[in-house]
Design a protein around this motif. Structure first.
Motif, PDB file in Angstrom:
ATOM      1  N   LEU A 190       0.809  -1.215   0.000  1.00 15.25           N
ATOM      2  CA  LEU A 190       0.000   0.000   0.000  1.00 15.25           C
ATOM      3  C   LEU A 190       0.843   1.265   0.000  1.00 15.25           C
ATOM      4  CD1 LEU A 190      -2.762  -1.029   2.560  1.00 15.25           C
ATOM      5  CD2 LEU A 190      -3.043  -0.755   0.098  1.00 15.25           C
ATOM      6  N   ASN A 191       2.003   1.248   0.639  1.00 12.66           N
ATOM      7  CA  ASN A 191       2.759   2.479   0.863  1.00 12.66           C
ATOM      8  C   ASN A 191       4.075   2.573   0.108  1.00 12.66           C
ATOM      9  OD1 ASN A 191       0.844   3.443   2.758  1.00 12.66           O
ATOM     10  ND2 ASN A 191       1.790   2.216   4.368  1.00 12.66           N
ATOM     11  N   VAL A 192       4.752   1.446  -0.115  1.00 11.82           N
ATOM     12  CA  VAL A 192       6.134   1.505  -0.589  1.00 11.82           C
ATOM     13  C   VAL A 192       6.253   1.204  -2.077  1.00 11.82           C
ATOM     14  CG1 VAL A 192       8.458   0.564  -0.303  1.00 11.82           C
ATOM     15  CG2 VAL A 192       6.982   0.875   1.694  1.00 11.82           C
ATOM     16  N   TYR A 193       5.727   0.078  -2.504  1.00 11.63           N
ATOM     17  CA  TYR A 193       6.027  -0.430  -3.842  1.00 11.63           C
ATOM     18  C   TYR A 193       4.985   0.002  -4.863  1.00 11.63           C
ATOM     19  CZ  TYR A 193       9.254  -3.487  -1.333  1.00 11.63           C
ATOM     20  OH  TYR A 193      10.256  -3.966  -0.539  1.00 11.63           O
ATOM     21  N   VAL A 194       5.453   0.111  -6.099  1.00 11.94           N
ATOM     22  CA  VAL A 194       4.594   0.415  -7.242  1.00 11.94           C
ATOM     23  C   VAL A 194       4.540  -0.808  -8.147  1.00 11.94           C
ATOM     24  CG1 VAL A 194       4.367   1.793  -9.340  1.00 11.94           C
ATOM     25  CG2 VAL A 194       4.988   2.894  -7.199  1.00 11.94           C
ATOM     26  N   SER A 195       3.370  -1.119  -8.654  1.00 11.14           N
ATOM     27  CA  SER A 195       3.200  -2.272  -9.540  1.00 11.14           C
ATOM     28  C   SER A 195       3.611  -1.895 -10.963  1.00 11.14           C
ATOM     29  CB  SER A 195       1.747  -2.761  -9.511  1.00 11.14           C
ATOM     30  OG  SER A 195       1.373  -3.139  -8.216  1.00 11.14           O
TER      31      SER A 195
END
Length: 680
Positions: free
Chosen positions: A548-553
């Motif tokens: 939710l906060n760190v990674y981007v898909s």
């Protein structure tokens, strides 16, 4: 290893995890760490301002745990995609199945293991862990049917949970396919192993072939070229220019009016677009001083072929194009930002040899794994080594480690097993790297685990590699150090575009590995189940928070990792049942062994049913859905626009691509990429 050493190791790991997670809850509140712990929010410009001083920033709080726990799957789907949901459902399944296994085995199997033989029991803290395993049950015991019953309960529960999870993910994938925006990969086929012509160019061969055999559906094609260093330098310069344009327009957003700022961005975008649309490949070659003969030599035997409809593209990718299977090999094209251009230059025949070499290397690593782990495992069992090899008694007495083992069992848990698990983790990490989504690494890891069938090793491995790795994932120590160094030593500002993607290729195998340990050790060494359950619960919170906060898909497969997770779970069940069959046979319990055989058959039947019922949804597209989507686009008048934008979707010479890296074009063809990138 006794209970006291295990509790000591568990206490140390609990303390480390609590310390790191408390430190994380404080560090995430500091304004300087926004790019580390809120990279996704920063990229989406949704992070809240934390500039004002507040004492609350320096007090640990569990708010992030509550928020991650309460977040629904629909919210994760909207923000991170179906792959993230599939990964989270893996954790949910593990929590449910091992909760059932923990209740059944701790209250039903563990007491039978402990009192399996008539022996004098010492105090619990001084008891060896072997007393709590099935090894303590005497041969021919009439209580082995309880172990068999526990195996039946665990297996049947896994069947039910797997079925509902598979059905749920399959339904979500169908919705993902039918409701997704038009994508160039839906209309494009990658053609490899194109026959070289005696005269003319490969482009003419491709055009003539598809015009002749796919005349009604063929739209156009784009050849793939092997570009040189000069072209790579030009593309690098264009990428630098694009970044400068991006940063300049971000600065303009703070100072320029909206109308004036938008005009500049559109003008810059149109200029960039015209620079690529006005000049074709031949013009580029003339600028580089390349002749037509040089261009012909740079053509690769591969091309992207565009079709008028999704249905036509899928049909062309599935059928055999010629009587020679090694010629005109077709497959659905990857999304534009997934293309790695240098891989497309590899001749198709070489791929066969590369696959064979990869498998051979995996087998070599698998056997190399056995030697060091067996050595370290032997160091932790010095008493057994002395009994097996009497000539080692004099040597071992001179070793300080043997004195530690005799006097302080705690050091055994702190020294030997940490060494063992660190070594195991390093080698397994090597296995994870070559394969995306762990396709090749699973078999290696499983075989490696079978080489050290010690419950103490597996429990300690869960403590060190499981609990500690999750707390390290939350605090992101290396990213935190790099952020501090970059900001205060090099004086560089945060780049909102440099957000990491979720490491599915390492985390999915790790979760499946712990699932394997849980199934195989459930009735053999039930003490591992509470530690595994804590790992999955902690992972459920930490991974959801990171998603939710760190990674981007950056990559989306539409949940295609779930069939791999399902097959791995079936493999784990079969392995657990086969091991139980062997153990019951060694314990001379023919009744228990006989009841395991029907369970093996039922597991195979259940796997085959799921393969026939759900697996095709993840491997193929239905004609009904594709035709309906094509008709909808034609009715809405979007098909002509899609056909026009297909020409620029796979641009090998775009500013976002070079000869060795993937194209960075947006996957959706329903919006203007250049204007969007420049305006942001």
């Amino acid at each position: 290893m006794n209970i006291f050493a295990l509790l000591t190791s568990a206490g140390i790991n609990i303390g480390i995890c609590a310390l790191l997670l408390s430190l994380y809850s404080v560090l995430r509140k500091q304004p300087g760490n926004v790019s580390v712990y809120f990279g996704r929010r920063l990229a989406e410009q949704q992070n809240r301002s934390l500039d004002s001083f507040s004492l609350e920033r320096f007090v640990p709080s569990p708010g992030w745990i509550v928020k991650a726990w309460k977040t629904s799957d629909e919210e994760i789907l909207a923000s991170a995609g179906l792959d993230a949901v599939a990964f989270v459902r893996m954790l949910v399944f593990s929590i449910r199945i091992f909760s059932i296994a923990a209740v059944v085995c701790l209250f039903g199997v563990l007491p039978l293991n402990y009192y399996g033989q008539y022996r004098h029991h010492v105090k619990i803290p001084s008891e060896s862990l072997d007393v709590f395993t099935i090894a303590n049950v005497e041969q021919g015991s009439r209580w082995l049917w309880v172990h068999c019953l526990a195996l039946y309960i665990i297996s049947c529960s896994a069947y039910v949970l797997l079925y509902f999870e598979y059905r749920r993910i399959a339904q979500m994938r169908l919705i993902h396919i039918t409701q997704s925006s038009p994508n160039p990969s839906h209309f494009t086929v990658l053609v490899r192993s194109i026959p070289w012509p005696e005269e003319g160019s490969l482009s003419d061969v491709v055009h003539n072939f598809f015009t002749k055999y796919h005349a009604s559906s063929y739209l156009s094609h784009q050849m793939i070229y092997r570009v040189g260093k000069v072209q790579k330098l030009m593309n690098d310069a264009e990428k630098v220019y694009k970044k400068v344009c991006l940063k300049a327009n971000m600065m303009d957003q703070k100072h320029c009016p909206l109308k004036y700022r938008s005009g500049l961005c559109v003008e810059a975008a149109n200029t960039s677009q015209l620079s690529h649309d006005e000049f074709d490949l031949s013009a580029k070659n003339k600028d580089l001083g390349l002749s037509d003969s040089t261009t012909k030599l740079q053509e690769c035997a591969a091309a992207f072929v565009f079709f008028k409809t999704r249905y036509a593209a899928v049909i062309a990718s599935e059928v055999l194009q010629s009587s020679n299977p090694m010629s005109w090999v077709t497959d659905l094209a990857p999304e534009p930002h997934d293309v790695h251009w240098s891989n497309l230059w590899i001749p198709y025949r070489q791929l066969w040899f590369r696959r064979i070499a990869t498998r051979l290397a995996s087998i070599v690593f698998m056997f190399l794994f056995i030697v060091p782990v067996t050595f370290v495992q032997g160091l932790s069992q010095l008493d057994q080594l002395q009994q097996a090899f009497p000539f080692l008694k004099g040597i071992l007495k001179k070793i300080v480690l043997s004195r530690w083992q005799e006097k302080k069992h705690m050091l055994q848990g702190l020294v030997f097993y940490y060494m063992e698990c660190v070594l195991c983790q390093c080698l397994i990490w090597i296995y994870y790297q070559p394969a995306k989504y762990h396709i090749e690494s699973e078999g290696n890891t499983y075989t490696a685990c079978q080489s050290c069938p010690k419950a103490t090793f597996f429990i300690t491995y869960v403590l060190t590699s499981g609990w500690a790795s999750l707390s390290s994932e939350a605090i992101r120590l290396f990213s935190l150090i790099w952020n501090f160094t970059k900001k205060y030593i090099f004086g560089r500002k945060n780049d909102p575009t440099s957000v990491p993607s979720f490491p599915y290729h390492t985390e999915v195998p790790r979760v499946l590995l712990f699932g394997l340990l849980g199934f195989t050790c459930a009735i053999l060494a039930p003490l591992i189940l509470p530690f595994l359950l804590v790992y999955f619960l902690l992972g459920y919170v930490v991974y959801r928070n990171q998603i939710l906060n760190v990674y981007v898909s950056k990559y989306e497969t539409g949940g295609r990792m779930w069939p791999i997770a399902h097959n791995t779970t079936i493999f784990s069940l079969l392995l657990a049942q086969i091991i139980a069959l062997g153990v019951f046979g060694v314990k001379k319990s023919p009744v228990a062994s006989g009841f395991v055989i029907p369970l093996l058959i039922f597991t195979l039947l259940f796997s085959e049913y799921c393969r026939q019922r759900f697996r095709p949804i993840f491997e193929k597209f239905s004609a009904q859905d594709l035709i309906e989507m094509d008709k909808e686009d034609e009715t809405c008048g979007r098909m002509d626009e899609i056909h026009q934008q297909l020409q620029s979707a796979y641009r090998q010479f775009s500013p976002d691509s070079d000869s060795s890296e993937s194209a960075e074009d947006d996957g959706s063809i329903a919006r203007d990429v250049d204007v969007k990138d420049c305006s942001n």
